[in-house]
Design a protein around this motif. Structure first.
Motif, PDB file in Angstrom:
ATOM      1  N   UNK A 157      49.730-103.282  37.674  1.00  0.00           N
ATOM      2  CA  UNK A 157      50.352-102.863  38.820  1.00  0.00           C
ATOM      3  C   UNK A 157      52.074-104.323  39.726  1.00  0.00           C
ATOM      4  N   UNK A 158      52.736-104.237  38.796  1.00  0.00           N
ATOM      5  CA  UNK A 158      53.940-105.285  39.403  1.00  0.00           C
ATOM      6  C   UNK A 158      54.597-104.893  40.552  1.00  0.00           C
ATOM      7  N   UNK A 159      55.324-105.350  41.641  1.00  0.00           N
ATOM      8  CA  UNK A 159      55.205-104.683  42.996  1.00  0.00           C
ATOM      9  C   UNK A 159      56.887-105.449  43.225  1.00  0.00           C
ATOM     10  N   UNK A 187      62.167-100.013  41.065  1.00  0.00           N
ATOM     11  CA  UNK A 187      61.032-100.480  39.957  1.00  0.00           C
ATOM     12  C   UNK A 187      59.815-100.599  40.543  1.00  0.00           C
ATOM     13  N   UNK A 188      58.222-100.533  40.954  1.00  0.00           N
ATOM     14  CA  UNK A 188      57.375-101.189  40.069  1.00  0.00           C
ATOM     15  C   UNK A 188      57.038-100.704  38.531  1.00  0.00           C
ATOM     16  N   UNK A 189      56.619-102.213  38.565  1.00  0.00           N
ATOM     17  CA  UNK A 189      55.629-101.697  36.871  1.00  0.00           C
ATOM     18  C   UNK A 189      55.023-101.640  37.215  1.00  0.00           C
ATOM     19  N   UNK A 231      63.011-111.237  30.948  1.00  0.00           N
ATOM     20  CA  UNK A 231      62.332-111.804  31.294  1.00  0.00           C
ATOM     21  C   UNK A 231      61.085-110.485  30.847  1.00  0.00           C
ATOM     22  N   UNK A 232      60.174-111.199  30.112  1.00  0.00           N
ATOM     23  CA  UNK A 232      59.013-109.459  29.442  1.00  0.00           C
ATOM     24  C   UNK A 232      57.634-110.227  30.302  1.00  0.00           C
ATOM     25  N   UNK A 233      57.256-109.156  30.908  1.00  0.00           N
ATOM     26  CA  UNK A 233      55.864-109.257  31.598  1.00  0.00           C
ATOM     27  C   UNK A 233      54.843-108.279  30.567  1.00  0.00           C
ATOM     28  N   UNK A 234      53.992-109.448  30.235  1.00  0.00           N
ATOM     29  CA  UNK A 234      53.216-109.068  29.641  1.00  0.00           C
ATOM     30  C   UNK A 234      51.143-108.764  30.404  1.00  0.00           C
ATOM     31  N   UNK A 268      46.010-105.150  40.522  1.00  0.00           N
ATOM     32  CA  UNK A 268      45.411-105.947  39.700  1.00  0.00           C
ATOM     33  C   UNK A 268      44.627-104.892  39.254  1.00  0.00           C
ATOM     34  N   UNK A 269      43.779-104.350  38.258  1.00  0.00           N
ATOM     35  CA  UNK A 269      42.640-103.682  38.129  1.00  0.00           C
ATOM     36  C   UNK A 269      43.127-102.034  38.841  1.00  0.00           C
TER      37      UNK A 269
END
Length: 292
Positions: free
Chosen positions: A37-39, A81-83, A25-28, A131-132
């Motif tokens: 920040x994706x947890x 790892x978070x993104x 998957x690609x997170x954009x 977010x933000x």
């Protein structure tokens, strides 16, 4: 005031992992101004979309696990790892979706009984994201994402064949084979597909004995070995099994005998190839026995 979520998720690749789908998957982050920040961990599951008389029904296939392409065959190594995605930044992650044997078998039967060339799945994801990120207005939100994708029927069949050996079970046995013998054969195959190789060869021997009894070729207190020797004393025209299959039947007898007595139990030595060979010989034997 509703805040728009600027997180786009795309499926980049679907391939074969360890006993299931490997989905990249690609997170954009499509927000041009703010970071996301994706947890991890990311939860989710995969559904099969069935079109039944114009009605779409979702059928559960499996849950997902985060992993890495380099360790796809070892799910103990999980990346958590978070993104942190800067504005307009993309990052990718790979998910392993382990499909249990009974569900893979259901999939196999489904693709063998439909006319469509493509099978549709729906990947559902649930995770938290900030977010933000890094600002006074940062806020944590739950993200639910539904991502449909299609796989060619032949491609899906080849993927399943890499996970399990359902070709042995999915191929139709002759209609002349009695149902109790077919049931015993299929149980041997299901044991194999579940990596229970010892149980598989014991069930294979049981199936062969039952088939020989049903054909009247093995009497009480006689053994498979007695049958083999008796057949070899006949001319090729008189035999109920071909000479090649007769030569191979001894493998079923030997492997099946391993579990007969605890004192000389050699079942721990049974390998995947031993069990595979045993089942393939068994199928040839019962097919020949009940074709006449």
């Amino acid at each position: 005031m509703h805040t728009r979520i600027h997180c786009k998720i795309d499926i980049m690749q679907v391939s074969s992992g360890a006993r299931g789908f490997l989905i990249s998957l690609e997170f954009n982050n499509t927000d041009p101004r703010s970071s996301i920040e994706i947890w991890f961990p990311i939860d989710g599951y995969l559904d099969l979309q069935k079109n039944e008389k114009g009605y779409i029904r979702n059928e559960y296939v499996c849950r997902i696990l985060e992993t890495n392409p380099d360790v796809a065959s070892n799910i103990k190594n999980i990346e958590l790892d978070d993104y942190l995605l800067a504005p307009n930044q993309m990052k990718s992650s790979t998910f392993l979706c382990i499909v249990e044997p009974h569900i893979a078998h259901r999939l196999y039967n489904y693709i063998n009984n439909i006319n469509m060339n493509y099978i549709t799945f729906n990947l559902r994801l649930l995770f938290s994201a900030l977010f933000n990120a890094g600002t006074l207005s940062q806020k944590t939100k739950k993200v639910m994402s539904s991502i449909p994708f299609s796989i060619n029927k032949d491609t899906l069949r080849s993927l399943i064949d890499q996970w399990y050996t359902f070709y042995m079970e999915a191929e139709n046995l002759s209609g002349n084979i009695p149902s109790d013998i077919a049931d015993n054969y299929l149980e041997a195959v299901r044991c194999f597909n579940a990596n229970a190789y010892r149980a598989s060869v014991v069930m294979a021997r049981r199936t062969l004995e039952l088939a020989l009894f049903r054909k009247g070729l093995m009497k009480e207190k006689k053994s498979i070995w007695d049958f083999i020797q008796g057949e070899k004393e006949k001319s090729s025209e008189q035999r109920v099994l071909s000479g090649k299959v007769l030569d191979l039947l001894n493998a079923i007898r030997v492997f099946g005998n391993y579990g007969a007595h605890v004192s000389d139990d050699m079942l721990n030595d049974i390998t995947e190839e031993d069990a595979r060979l045993t089942i393939e010989i068994l199928k040839k034997a019962i097919s020949e026995l009940f074709s006449k």
